[in-house]
Design a protein around this motif. Sequence first.
Motif, mmCIF file in Angstrom:
data_model
loop_
_atom_site.group_PDB
_atom_site.id
_atom_site.type_symbol
_atom_site.label_atom_id
_atom_site.label_comp_id
_atom_site.label_asym_id
_atom_site.label_seq_id
_atom_site.Cartn_x
_atom_site.Cartn_y
_atom_site.Cartn_z
ATOM 1 N N THR A 2 0.806 -1.215 0.000
ATOM 2 C CA THR A 2 0.000 0.000 0.000
ATOM 3 C C THR A 2 0.845 1.274 0.000
ATOM 4 O O THR A 2 0.577 2.173 -0.805
ATOM 5 C CB THR A 2 -0.978 0.008 1.192
ATOM 6 O OG1 THR A 2 -1.716 -1.211 1.178
ATOM 7 C CG2 THR A 2 -1.942 1.165 1.118
ATOM 8 N N SER A 11 -1.075 5.753 3.443
ATOM 9 C CA SER A 11 -1.192 4.291 3.481
ATOM 10 C C SER A 11 -2.047 3.798 4.642
ATOM 11 O O SER A 11 -2.772 2.809 4.504
ATOM 12 C CB SER A 11 0.189 3.639 3.521
ATOM 13 O OG SER A 11 0.871 3.974 4.705
ATOM 14 N N ARG A 12 -2.011 4.464 5.788
ATOM 15 C CA ARG A 12 -2.805 4.012 6.940
ATOM 16 C C ARG A 12 -4.304 4.043 6.620
ATOM 17 O O ARG A 12 -5.021 3.079 6.876
ATOM 18 C CB ARG A 12 -2.501 4.888 8.155
ATOM 19 C CG ARG A 12 -3.247 4.476 9.392
ATOM 20 C CD ARG A 12 -2.753 5.281 10.610
ATOM 21 N NE ARG A 12 -3.549 4.955 11.768
ATOM 22 C CZ ARG A 12 -4.405 5.787 12.348
ATOM 23 N NH1 ARG A 12 -4.561 7.006 11.884
ATOM 24 N NH2 ARG A 12 -5.102 5.420 13.389
ATOM 25 N N TRP A 14 -5.741 4.088 3.652
ATOM 26 C CA TRP A 14 -6.051 3.150 2.587
ATOM 27 C C TRP A 14 -6.089 1.714 3.098
ATOM 28 O O TRP A 14 -6.956 0.926 2.710
ATOM 29 C CB TRP A 14 -5.047 3.277 1.432
ATOM 30 C CG TRP A 14 -5.460 4.321 0.457
ATOM 31 C CD1 TRP A 14 -5.075 5.633 0.434
ATOM 32 C CD2 TRP A 14 -6.363 4.160 -0.632
ATOM 33 N NE1 TRP A 14 -5.688 6.296 -0.598
ATOM 34 C CE2 TRP A 14 -6.477 5.409 -1.269
ATOM 35 C CE3 TRP A 14 -7.085 3.086 -1.117
ATOM 36 C CZ2 TRP A 14 -7.287 5.593 -2.380
ATOM 37 C CZ3 TRP A 14 -7.887 3.278 -2.230
ATOM 38 C CH2 TRP A 14 -7.983 4.520 -2.842
ATOM 39 N N ARG A 15 -5.165 1.360 3.989
ATOM 40 C CA ARG A 15 -5.181 0.005 4.559
ATOM 41 C C ARG A 15 -6.457 -0.210 5.367
ATOM 42 O O ARG A 15 -7.057 -1.282 5.321
ATOM 43 C CB ARG A 15 -3.938 -0.241 5.412
ATOM 44 C CG ARG A 15 -2.718 -0.606 4.591
ATOM 45 C CD ARG A 15 -1.616 -1.186 5.450
ATOM 46 N NE ARG A 15 -1.234 -0.275 6.512
ATOM 47 C CZ ARG A 15 -0.128 0.456 6.525
ATOM 48 N NH1 ARG A 15 0.731 0.366 5.534
ATOM 49 N NH2 ARG A 15 0.142 1.258 7.529
ATOM 50 N N ARG A 16 -6.876 0.799 6.118
ATOM 51 C CA ARG A 16 -8.128 0.688 6.879
ATOM 52 C C ARG A 16 -9.298 0.452 5.927
ATOM 53 O O ARG A 16 -10.142 -0.405 6.172
ATOM 54 C CB ARG A 16 -8.371 1.947 7.703
ATOM 55 C CG ARG A 16 -9.680 1.866 8.493
ATOM 56 C CD ARG A 16 -10.078 3.152 9.127
ATOM 57 N NE ARG A 16 -9.155 3.566 10.162
ATOM 58 C CZ ARG A 16 -9.205 4.748 10.766
ATOM 59 N NH1 ARG A 16 -10.131 5.631 10.433
ATOM 60 N NH2 ARG A 16 -8.352 5.057 11.707
ATOM 61 N N LEU A 18 -9.245 -0.792 2.823
ATOM 62 C CA LEU A 18 -9.130 -2.102 2.183
ATOM 63 C C LEU A 18 -9.523 -3.229 3.136
ATOM 64 O O LEU A 18 -10.233 -4.161 2.747
ATOM 65 C CB LEU A 18 -7.705 -2.305 1.654
ATOM 66 C CG LEU A 18 -7.321 -1.400 0.485
ATOM 67 C CD1 LEU A 18 -5.826 -1.516 0.195
ATOM 68 C CD2 LEU A 18 -8.139 -1.718 -0.743
ATOM 69 N N ARG A 19 -9.106 -3.130 4.391
ATOM 70 C CA ARG A 19 -9.511 -4.144 5.377
ATOM 71 C C ARG A 19 -11.017 -4.090 5.622
ATOM 72 O O ARG A 19 -11.667 -5.124 5.778
ATOM 73 C CB ARG A 19 -8.752 -3.942 6.681
ATOM 74 C CG ARG A 19 -7.327 -4.395 6.604
ATOM 75 C CD ARG A 19 -6.640 -4.326 7.960
ATOM 76 N NE ARG A 19 -5.245 -4.649 7.819
ATOM 77 C CZ ARG A 19 -4.241 -3.815 8.055
ATOM 78 N NH1 ARG A 19 -4.481 -2.593 8.491
ATOM 79 N NH2 ARG A 19 -2.995 -4.195 7.892
ATOM 80 N N TRP A 22 -12.769 -5.778 2.808
ATOM 81 C CA TRP A 22 -12.582 -7.229 2.904
ATOM 82 C C TRP A 22 -13.536 -7.840 3.939
ATOM 83 O O TRP A 22 -14.212 -8.823 3.676
ATOM 84 C CB TRP A 22 -11.137 -7.520 3.269
ATOM 85 C CG TRP A 22 -10.860 -8.976 3.469
ATOM 86 C CD1 TRP A 22 -10.792 -9.645 4.658
ATOM 87 C CD2 TRP A 22 -10.632 -9.944 2.448
ATOM 88 N NE1 TRP A 22 -10.532 -10.967 4.439
ATOM 89 C CE2 TRP A 22 -10.427 -11.189 3.089
ATOM 90 C CE3 TRP A 22 -10.585 -9.878 1.053
ATOM 91 C CZ2 TRP A 22 -10.181 -12.349 2.388
ATOM 92 C CZ3 TRP A 22 -10.323 -11.049 0.358
ATOM 93 C CH2 TRP A 22 -10.128 -12.258 1.020
ATOM 94 N N HIS A 77 -12.396 -5.200 13.464
ATOM 95 C CA HIS A 77 -11.737 -4.164 12.660
ATOM 96 C C HIS A 77 -12.238 -2.776 13.058
ATOM 97 O O HIS A 77 -11.440 -1.862 13.273
ATOM 98 C CB HIS A 77 -11.999 -4.435 11.173
ATOM 99 C CG HIS A 77 -11.726 -3.288 10.275
ATOM 100 N ND1 HIS A 77 -10.453 -2.881 9.945
ATOM 101 C CD2 HIS A 77 -12.571 -2.438 9.637
ATOM 102 C CE1 HIS A 77 -10.532 -1.834 9.139
ATOM 103 N NE2 HIS A 77 -11.802 -1.547 8.938
ATOM 104 N N TYR A 91 -14.914 5.465 6.770
ATOM 105 C CA TYR A 91 -13.740 5.363 5.883
ATOM 106 C C TYR A 91 -13.555 6.624 5.097
ATOM 107 O O TYR A 91 -14.453 7.288 4.727
ATOM 108 C CB TYR A 91 -13.886 4.174 4.926
ATOM 109 C CG TYR A 91 -14.056 2.853 5.644
ATOM 110 C CD1 TYR A 91 -12.979 2.298 6.314
ATOM 111 C CD2 TYR A 91 -15.271 2.201 5.685
ATOM 112 C CE1 TYR A 91 -13.110 1.090 6.986
ATOM 113 C CE2 TYR A 91 -15.415 0.992 6.345
ATOM 114 C CZ TYR A 91 -14.327 0.454 6.999
ATOM 115 O OH TYR A 91 -14.478 -0.727 7.661
#
Length: 91
Positions: A2, A11-12, A14-16, A18-19, A22, A77, A91
């Motif tokens: 990421t 990146s933080r 975006w990772r949140r 994406l998770r 998911w 999450h 988000y």
Amino acid sequence: ATPAVVGPQHSREWRRLLRGLWHSGLRLNEALQLRWQPGPWPSIETGQSSWWLVIPAESEKGHTERRLPVVPDWRKHLERIRLADRADHVY
């Protein structure tokens, strides 16, 4: 990967996202509309024993409010998001 794609400064977040995609099964536009407060948009309702995804009738093609349970992995999450960061959009 990421940070290499979006840069280290973003990146933080975006990772949140994406998770969240998911674990929730939401579509991208649904996840981006999701909020912590109820309104004419999808929201998360938190309780001690259960958390719910609330989709108001205005946002639902069947024009009926839906309350769907948040699955355990998605709840874990969401619980990692600091209370101070639960002011507006998820988000």
